[in-house]
Design an enzyme around this catalytic site. Structure first.
Site, PDB file in Angstrom:
ATOM      1  CB  CYS A   1      -0.942   0.301   1.147  1.00  0.00           C
ATOM      2  SG  CYS A   1      -2.009  -1.149   1.540  1.00  0.00           S
TER       3      CYS A   1
ATOM      4  NE  ARG B   1       4.610   1.541  -0.328  1.00  0.00           N
ATOM      5  CZ  ARG B   1       5.585   1.444   0.263  1.00  0.00           C
ATOM      6  NH1 ARG B   1       6.854   1.505  -0.279  1.00  0.00           N
ATOM      7  NH2 ARG B   1       5.642   0.622   1.458  1.00  0.00           N
TER       8      ARG B   1
ATOM      9  CD1 TRP C   1      -0.686  -5.951  -3.591  1.00  0.00           C
ATOM     10  CD2 TRP C   1      -0.580  -6.768  -1.509  1.00  0.00           C
ATOM     11  NE1 TRP C   1      -0.227  -7.256  -3.780  1.00  0.00           N
ATOM     12  CE2 TRP C   1      -0.213  -7.734  -2.338  1.00  0.00           C
ATOM     13  CE3 TRP C   1      -0.564  -6.884  -0.134  1.00  0.00           C
ATOM     14  CZ2 TRP C   1      -0.087  -9.077  -2.057  1.00  0.00           C
ATOM     15  CZ3 TRP C   1      -0.389  -8.197   0.449  1.00  0.00           C
ATOM     16  CH2 TRP C   1      -0.017  -9.173  -0.615  1.00  0.00           C
TER      17      TRP C   1
ATOM     18  CG  ASN D   1       1.886   0.255   4.202  1.00  0.00           C
ATOM     19  OD1 ASN D   1       1.427  -0.903   3.630  1.00  0.00           O
ATOM     20  ND2 ASN D   1       3.187   0.737   3.881  1.00  0.00           N
ATOM     21  N   GLY D   2      -0.240  -1.808   5.874  1.00  0.00           N
ATOM     22  CA  GLY D   2       0.205  -2.943   6.927  1.00  0.00           C
ATOM     23  C   GLY D   2      -0.893  -3.736   7.409  1.00  0.00           C
TER      24      GLY D   2
ATOM     25  CD  GLU E   1      15.431 -12.563 -11.479  1.00  0.00           C
ATOM     26  OE1 GLU E   1      14.852 -13.041 -10.657  1.00  0.00           O
ATOM     27  OE2 GLU E   1      14.870 -11.426 -11.863  1.00  0.00           O
TER      28      GLU E   1
ATOM     29  CE  LYS F   1      11.691 -10.156 -12.900  1.00  0.00           C
ATOM     30  NZ  LYS F   1      12.728 -10.458 -11.706  1.00  0.00           N
TER      31      LYS F   1
ATOM     32  CD  GLU G   1       8.049 -10.979 -11.175  1.00  0.00           C
ATOM     33  OE1 GLU G   1       7.841 -10.463 -10.206  1.00  0.00           O
ATOM     34  OE2 GLU G   1       9.584 -10.851 -11.440  1.00  0.00           O
TER      35      GLU G   1
ATOM     36  CG  HIS H   1      18.048 -36.699 -10.453  1.00  0.00           C
ATOM     37  ND1 HIS H   1      18.559 -37.706 -10.357  1.00  0.00           N
ATOM     38  CD2 HIS H   1      19.268 -35.971 -10.716  1.00  0.00           C
ATOM     39  CE1 HIS H   1      19.725 -37.993 -10.245  1.00  0.00           C
ATOM     40  NE2 HIS H   1      20.306 -36.874 -10.965  1.00  0.00           N
TER      41      HIS H   1
ATOM     42  CE  LYS I   1      10.826  -2.357  -7.610  1.00  0.00           C
ATOM     43  NZ  LYS I   1      11.151  -3.433  -8.251  1.00  0.00           N
TER      44      LYS I   1
END
Ligand code: F6R
Length: 627
Positions: free
Chosen positions: A2, A27, A74, A98-99, A500, A504, A507, A523, A622
């Site tokens: 947020c 955010r 968020w 926020n939180g 990585e 990418k 997401e 395996h 983010k």
């Protein structure tokens, strides 16, 4: 997560808040809202979805006055909807949060028992109720906040206004960041300096359980008992332009293209380009940097040497992309400095009762410097008596402030939710750190040092070259559309790069991709392979090249379609692969930086051609300031 913005001053609060929220949308972006004290009354507008929906909704609305708060959300408690959007407002009190309030169930029951009318599913609204109850009794917003702060448990940063005190803005935090921007007769309280950079470069970073009281032109920081706290004013050197798209279609694309510069800035403080020697600069073990000037003048190589000489193990802790950079760091430090390295995911480390032996350097990696799990991990390490070192991009972020030693990515602001330039800058920093430890511990000869430094110095121009091949990556991205799944593979230090690359794609393009160590294929993952499975193989001409090619042959024999990324002209890889992408030949230690770029660009192009919001992928934010 947020984003929150509060403003007191002569500009129209609505304009300042909307402009600030635009910078903070990374955010969270599932709803947004604002409240302005307009003609003595709180005027609130909220909208579900992205900020543009709120902007649309307020067209033609008049907002006067000098005080306001805004929020981009968020969701944690309660689905994304207008009803759950902030600000939350109760009896003339308006708040943004926020939180997470951990004891919200308890508070909710108490409030309901006292007859409160709760209109949303959020934990945040409860804070508005608590403050509203207290202001009636105390007749003062600051006093009310002091009392409410004592009742909250969790991780939060909160801004509150009360219509009866029209020149006051009160904010407090315990966990997620809050920064006070000091302008000329105006004050900004924001989650991230990016939201106020166009107005001021002067900031106060709030620490946990500090309360800021804005009273007209005056700004005071007090502790929960009301005692004044003297705070350092930090002057930043980031420009507002750095957080603009500068002609690129997306922040992510701009940030991918900024990599040559970002990489050069990451290594610059640590390399003497004349003597080709390493000299980690400004690590400042034991001294939290107070301001930018101090950061730039602190010369502490000797102290850094003394600290690093005493370590016999490195423990790297991070999340997501930063964790994958940490995995690459293990290869660097073990191979170059010859000391053992363990790498852990912060959310695992913090709850598994880790054993930290004496002599272990605990290093966290975090672009934002605010990731809740990484922050908890560094605190835990400090409690166990370990020496800590942080690699952050955002200077003065909470993790940066709390670590004993500091290294910086120096990438400039990263706005795209998917991390790109921070990742490659971190690889460079880890490379420099490995060289420094190797040098201090005499496991690196001066010839090897020079060879590594030459490789690092060549890196920015090699990255330029890879970026110039973008049209091949665009074509490759188009061809990926026909596959049902993706296996990203590599060996050695290319393995974290494969992880990585898969992240990418997941997401950004919402496609299932897995990163694997190529040697692990037989395996299990070989069973997945058919003609609808794409194998994206990192196959640089390094000492593991022959083995990597054998893994490719195994996959091809089972019908897998191969996209390989290799060094220079390579007939063998061309023959095995559906598509071969060539990158410049580089040293083993710098190749990861080069080879991740095609993976970033392919994910970007695929996601944008599928019509997805690349800068703000669904369900993500983010800066992850909640567990
Ligand atoms: C992925 C991504 C995330 C972050 C992670 C940690 O592209 O950006 O996986 O790497 O949330 O964030 P920081 O580095 O800010 O701690």
């Amino acid at each position: 997560m947020c984003g929150i913005v509060g403003y007191y001053g002569p500009q129209n609060p609505k304009d300042v808040i909307i402009a600030g929220l635009k910078k903070l949308e990374y955010r969270g972006y599932d709803s947004a809202g604002l409240t302005v004290l307009h003609q003595g009354q709180l005027k609130r507008v909220r909208a579900e979805g992205k900020l543009k929906n709120l902007e649309q909704k307020i067209i033609g609305e008049k907002f006067d006055g000098h005080l306001g708060i805004g929020h981009t959300r968020w969701a944690t408690h309660g689905v994304p909807s207008e009803r759950n959007a902030h600000p939350h407002q109760v009896q003339g009190v308006s708040i943004v949060h926020n939180g997470i309030i951990e004891n919200y169930l308890e508070i909710r029951e108490e409030l309901l028992a006292r007859g409160a009318k709760i209109t949303s599913d959020t934990d945040s609204e409860l804070v508005a109720h608590l403050i509203a109850e207290e202001v009636q009794k105390q007749n003062d917003l600051l006093k009310a906040v002091q009392i409410v702060l004592g009742k909250l448990r969790g991780a939060f940063s909160i801004l509150a206004i009360w219509e009866k005190q029209p020149d006051r803005l009160v904010a407090f935090k315990d966990g997620p960041p809050l920064v006070v921007g000091l302008g000329d007769k105006e004050t900004f309280i924001v989650s991230d300096v990016q939201a106020a950079l166009q107005h001021t470069k002067k900031y106060i970073y709030l620490d946990d359980r500090e309360i800021v009281l804005v009273r007209g032109d005056q700004v005071d920081i007090v502790d929960p008992t009301g005692k004044q706290i003297k705070k350092q004013i930090v002057e930043l050197n980031w420009s507002a332009e750095q957080v603009e798209k500068m002609g690129y279609s997306h922040f992510m694309l701009k940030e991918i293209y900024e990599q040559p510069q970002a990489i050069a800035s990451a290594m610059e403080p640590h390399i003497d380009s004349e003597t080709h020697s390493i000299r980690l600069k400004n690590v400042g073990f034991g001294t939290a940097p107070q301001n930018i000037d101090q950061l730039n003048t602190l010369v502490d190589w000797e102290k850094t040497c003394a600290t690093l000489k005493g370590i016999n193990k490195v423990m790297i802790i991070a999340c997501g992309t930063s964790y994958y950079a940490g995995l690459a760091g293990k290869y660097y430090i073990e191979q170059i400095a010859r000391i053992p390295v363990e790498v852990d995911i912060a959310s695992e480390f913090r709850y598994r009762k880790p054993v930290l032996q004496p002599g272990t350097l605990v290093m966290t990696i975090s672009q934002s410097g605010e990731t809740a799990d990484t922050l908890a991990a560094i605190r835990l390490a400090k409690e166990s008596g370990a020496t800590t070192l942080s690699i952050c991009n955002v200077k003065n972020s909470t993790i940066d402030r709390e670590a004993h030693g500091h290294l910086y990515m120096n990438s400039g602001p990263e706005v795209g939710v998917a991390s790109t330039k921070a990742f490659t800058s971190t690889l460079v920093i880890l490379n420099c750190l490995a060289l420094a430890i190797g040098k201090i511990k005499n496991s690196l000869s001066s010839a090897q040092e020079k060879e590594h430094i030459q490789a690092l110095l060549s890196l920015p121009s090699q990255v330029e070259v890879v970026l110039a091949y973008d049209k091949y990556f665009t074509e490759a991205a188009e061809s990926l559309k026909s596959f049902k799944g993706f296996l990203y593979m590599g060996r050695g230090v290319s393995y974290p790069i494969a992880l990585e690359g898969a992240l990418k794609l997941k997401e950004l393009a919402y496609l299932h991709a897995e990163g694997y160590a190529a040697g692990e294929m037989k395996h299990g993952p070989l069973a997945l392979i058919d003609e609808r499975m794409a194998i994206i193989m990192l196959a640089p001409s390094d000492e593991l090249y022959e083995k990597t090619v054998s893994n490719l042959e195994e996959a091809k024999a089972r019908g897998g379609k191969i996209i390989s990324i290799g060094t220079g002209e390579n007939e063998k890889l061309k023959k095995i692969s559906e598509r071969y992408l060539s990158i410049p030949k580089a040293h083993w230690s710098t190749n990861p930086v080069i080879s991740v770029i095609p993976l970033q660009l392919m994910a970007f192009h695929l996601a944008s051609s599928l019509g997805y919001d690349v800068d703000q992928p669904r369900n993500l934010a983010k800066s992850v300031t909640v567990e």
